[in-house]
Design a protein around this motif. Sequence first.
Motif, PDB file in Angstrom:
ATOM      1  N   LEU A  54      34.838  44.346  52.821  1.00 41.67           N
ATOM      2  CA  LEU A  54      36.218  44.433  53.298  1.00 41.67           C
ATOM      3  C   LEU A  54      36.910  45.512  52.489  1.00 41.67           C
ATOM      4  O   LEU A  54      36.795  45.538  51.258  1.00 41.67           O
ATOM      5  N   ASN A  71      40.538  46.838  51.588  1.00 45.12           N
ATOM      6  CA  ASN A  71      41.970  46.529  51.638  1.00 45.12           C
ATOM      7  C   ASN A  71      42.755  47.696  51.072  1.00 45.12           C
ATOM      8  O   ASN A  71      42.371  48.253  50.042  1.00 45.12           O
ATOM      9  N   TYR A  95      46.621  48.691  49.699  1.00 50.40           N
ATOM     10  CA  TYR A  95      47.935  48.192  49.294  1.00 50.40           C
ATOM     11  C   TYR A  95      48.823  49.361  48.888  1.00 50.40           C
ATOM     12  O   TYR A  95      48.442  50.153  48.020  1.00 50.40           O
ATOM     13  N   ILE A 111      48.660  40.375  47.956  1.00 53.87           N
ATOM     14  CA  ILE A 111      47.976  39.354  48.750  1.00 53.87           C
ATOM     15  C   ILE A 111      48.283  38.008  48.095  1.00 53.87           C
ATOM     16  O   ILE A 111      48.229  37.888  46.868  1.00 53.87           O
ATOM     17  N   HIS A 156      44.912  32.832  47.085  1.00 49.19           N
ATOM     18  CA  HIS A 156      43.975  32.234  48.052  1.00 49.19           C
ATOM     19  C   HIS A 156      42.597  32.116  47.424  1.00 49.19           C
ATOM     20  O   HIS A 156      42.355  32.626  46.332  1.00 49.19           O
ATOM     21  N   ASP A 204      38.306  32.568  48.548  1.00 47.12           N
ATOM     22  CA  ASP A 204      37.565  33.307  49.570  1.00 47.12           C
ATOM     23  C   ASP A 204      36.714  32.397  50.451  1.00 47.12           C
ATOM     24  O   ASP A 204      36.270  32.803  51.516  1.00 47.12           O
ATOM     25  N   THR A 225      34.152  43.768  43.477  1.00 44.49           N
ATOM     26  CA  THR A 225      35.305  44.561  43.924  1.00 44.49           C
ATOM     27  C   THR A 225      35.392  45.882  43.177  1.00 44.49           C
ATOM     28  O   THR A 225      35.400  45.902  41.944  1.00 44.49           O
ATOM     29  N   GLN A 242      42.724  45.787  36.801  1.00 50.78           N
ATOM     30  CA  GLN A 242      41.620  46.547  37.386  1.00 50.78           C
ATOM     31  C   GLN A 242      42.014  48.020  37.406  1.00 50.78           C
ATOM     32  O   GLN A 242      42.965  48.400  38.103  1.00 50.78           O
ATOM     33  N   HIS A 291      43.086  33.416  43.696  1.00 46.76           N
ATOM     34  CA  HIS A 291      43.431  34.752  43.196  1.00 46.76           C
ATOM     35  C   HIS A 291      44.429  35.403  44.143  1.00 46.76           C
ATOM     36  O   HIS A 291      44.453  35.089  45.337  1.00 46.76           O
ATOM     37  N   ILE A 303      47.539  39.025  44.418  1.00 45.02           N
ATOM     38  CA  ILE A 303      48.110  40.242  43.850  1.00 45.02           C
ATOM     39  C   ILE A 303      49.606  40.226  44.145  1.00 45.02           C
ATOM     40  O   ILE A 303      50.007  40.063  45.307  1.00 45.02           O
ATOM     41  N   ARG A 350      46.583  51.688  46.315  1.00 44.01           N
ATOM     42  CA  ARG A 350      45.311  51.214  45.774  1.00 44.01           C
ATOM     43  C   ARG A 350      44.456  50.677  46.908  1.00 44.01           C
ATOM     44  O   ARG A 350      44.938  49.971  47.795  1.00 44.01           O
ATOM     45  N   SER A 359      40.835  48.624  47.697  1.00 46.74           N
ATOM     46  CA  SER A 359      39.733  47.861  47.106  1.00 46.74           C
ATOM     47  C   SER A 359      38.583  47.765  48.096  1.00 46.74           C
ATOM     48  O   SER A 359      38.798  47.668  49.309  1.00 46.74           O
ATOM     49  N   THR A 415      35.580  45.223  48.706  1.00 43.65           N
ATOM     50  CA  THR A 415      35.051  43.932  48.256  1.00 43.65           C
ATOM     51  C   THR A 415      33.723  43.673  48.962  1.00 43.65           C
ATOM     52  O   THR A 415      33.684  43.444  50.171  1.00 43.65           O
ATOM     53  N   ARG A 457      30.340  41.499  49.632  1.00 41.85           N
ATOM     54  CA  ARG A 457      29.901  40.103  49.596  1.00 41.85           C
ATOM     55  C   ARG A 457      28.669  39.915  50.471  1.00 41.85           C
ATOM     56  O   ARG A 457      28.369  40.746  51.317  1.00 41.85           O
TER      57      ARG A 457
END
Length: 244
Positions: free
Chosen positions: A113, A115, A117, A123, A126, A128, A138, A164, A182, A184, A220, A222, A224, A226
Amino acid sequence: MEDLKLPSTLQEALISSLPASGYYVPNFITPTEEEQLLRKINTVPHPTWKHLSHRRLQAHPSPLSSSNTLLAADLPAWLSDPVIPRLLSIPLVNDSKDNIFSNSPHGEPNHCLINEYQPGQGIHAHEDGDAYYPVVATISLGSHIVLDVKPKDQAKDVGWRILQEPRSLLITTGELYTACLHGIGQIEIDEDLGAEGITNWQLLGDQGAFSGGQVVRETRISLTFRDVKKAQRLGKVFGALGRR
Ligand SMILES: O=C(O)CCC(=O)C(=O)O
Ligand SMILES: [Fe+2]
């Protein structure tokens, strides 16, 4: 040639003050690699971005279905190379061939994913969830950001802040994945940066850039990575439809 100094094992990157387990690797990619990734991400056809109220995102190779199944396909090479081989090259511990994805269903990430920002975007807190094997790798591009982490158990009045840096790698797994939330913050300036408040302060690549205590965010992005537990090849999906 830009040199990379990767840790010889992930234990060197362990964020020891966090619930087990989080790992932080500064300068995981070079400025040139960062630039190439940003160029690719910013030139994908516009409809690939999904616009949410506080960020926009791309899912590669595709979004998960409503039953959390991935239509399995290779990740685009510009996204997987050199990041995934480099990630898998770091052993968990000394004298081991195991890496952080060795025990995952597909032995490597099959999903990413992206993202984006803008300053002031974030965010909400939440988790995952269990569509994924509980490891998230990440990579941050373009700007620093602070990830806020807290236990799901609200009775525990604690929390941690992970800084980060651009080009860094953060891996969250174990209790950090399963027992914590987690998020942001939707702010434009990160404040109270320092050894006291930032849990990975000793692992930063460039403490000096943050030692003034506050830094204005820029855009920024990211990545991620997985491993989606349920992944089906297209042939199998059609095969199953044919049998109905
Ligand atoms: O952008 C980040 O670092 C976090 C993104 C995130 O939590 C998610 O995509 O689930
Ligand atoms: Fe998340």
